[in-house]
Design a protein around this motif. Structure first.
Motif, mmCIF file in Angstrom:
data_model
loop_
_atom_site.group_PDB
_atom_site.id
_atom_site.type_symbol
_atom_site.label_atom_id
_atom_site.label_comp_id
_atom_site.label_asym_id
_atom_site.label_seq_id
_atom_site.Cartn_x
_atom_site.Cartn_y
_atom_site.Cartn_z
ATOM 1 N N GLU A 1 1.982 9.570 1.851
ATOM 2 C CA GLU A 1 1.729 10.353 3.078
ATOM 3 C C GLU A 1 0.735 9.689 3.858
ATOM 4 N N PRO A 2 0.884 9.928 5.182
ATOM 5 C CA PRO A 2 -0.199 9.353 6.304
ATOM 6 C C PRO A 2 -1.747 9.769 5.751
ATOM 7 N N GLY A 3 -2.483 8.649 5.890
ATOM 8 C CA GLY A 3 -4.080 8.737 5.460
ATOM 9 C C GLY A 3 -4.006 8.358 3.930
ATOM 10 N N GLY A 4 -2.946 7.888 3.339
ATOM 11 C CA GLY A 4 -2.916 7.487 1.974
ATOM 12 C C GLY A 4 -3.238 8.620 1.083
ATOM 13 N N ARG A 5 -2.888 9.578 1.147
ATOM 14 C CA ARG A 5 -2.882 11.047 0.221
ATOM 15 C C ARG A 5 -1.659 10.424 -0.939
ATOM 16 N N LEU A 6 -2.096 11.024 -2.182
ATOM 17 C CA LEU A 6 -1.000 11.279 -2.966
ATOM 18 C C LEU A 6 -0.306 12.520 -3.006
ATOM 19 N N ASP A 7 0.915 12.815 -3.545
ATOM 20 C CA ASP A 7 1.541 14.113 -3.694
ATOM 21 C C ASP A 7 0.599 15.028 -4.430
ATOM 22 N N ILE B 1 0.919 -1.238 -0.038
ATOM 23 C CA ILE B 1 -0.147 0.016 -0.065
ATOM 24 C C ILE B 1 1.036 1.396 -0.053
ATOM 25 N N VAL B 2 1.831 1.354 0.887
ATOM 26 C CA VAL B 2 2.740 2.323 0.988
ATOM 27 C C VAL B 2 3.472 2.718 -0.280
ATOM 28 N N MET B 3 4.383 1.646 -0.756
ATOM 29 C CA MET B 3 5.047 1.579 -2.009
ATOM 30 C C MET B 3 4.257 1.982 -3.219
ATOM 31 N N GLY B 4 2.976 1.056 -3.218
ATOM 32 C CA GLY B 4 2.138 1.402 -4.125
ATOM 33 C C GLY B 4 1.587 2.780 -4.691
#
Length: 109
Positions: free
Chosen positions: A100-106, A29-32
């Protein structure tokens, strides 16, 4: 983009950044999420290259079938986009992304 055109090299510590460890089931999840953001950054850069070359707004361009495409039918192959950017058939477009925390993309706020 035809998957046959994609080359994913084996990880090698000479060419990959340091990471203390990969752990837990959240790694994908984090890397994806970071990879998705990096791909969006590459898309933005490629559309900007074509937009500058053609004198059109980047938001009017899209990526499909291994090319940047304009509404008027013009197309710029991804290899040609690199040549436009660097003036030679060599160079690279590097996408940057992070999770980022919460799964936000840049860029998501």
């Amino acid at each position: 983009l035809d998957p046959a055109r994609i080359h994913v090299p084996d990880a090698d510590t000479d060419g990959t950044p340091f990471d203390a460890f990969t752990g837990s089931s959240r790694s994908t999840i984090v890397m994806g999420t970071a990879v998705r953001a990096a791909a969006a950054d590459v898309s933005r850069q490629l559309r900007a290259i074509a937009a500058e070359a053609w004198g059109v707004a980047a938001d009017r361009l899209r990526l499909a079938d291994g090319a940047v495409l304009a509404p008027d039918g013009r197309g710029l192959d991804l290899a040609a986009a690199v040549e436009v950017r660097y003036g030679a058939a060599a160079g690279e477009i590097v996408g940057r992304g992070r999770s980022e925390p919460g799964g936000r993309l840049d860029g998501d706020r």
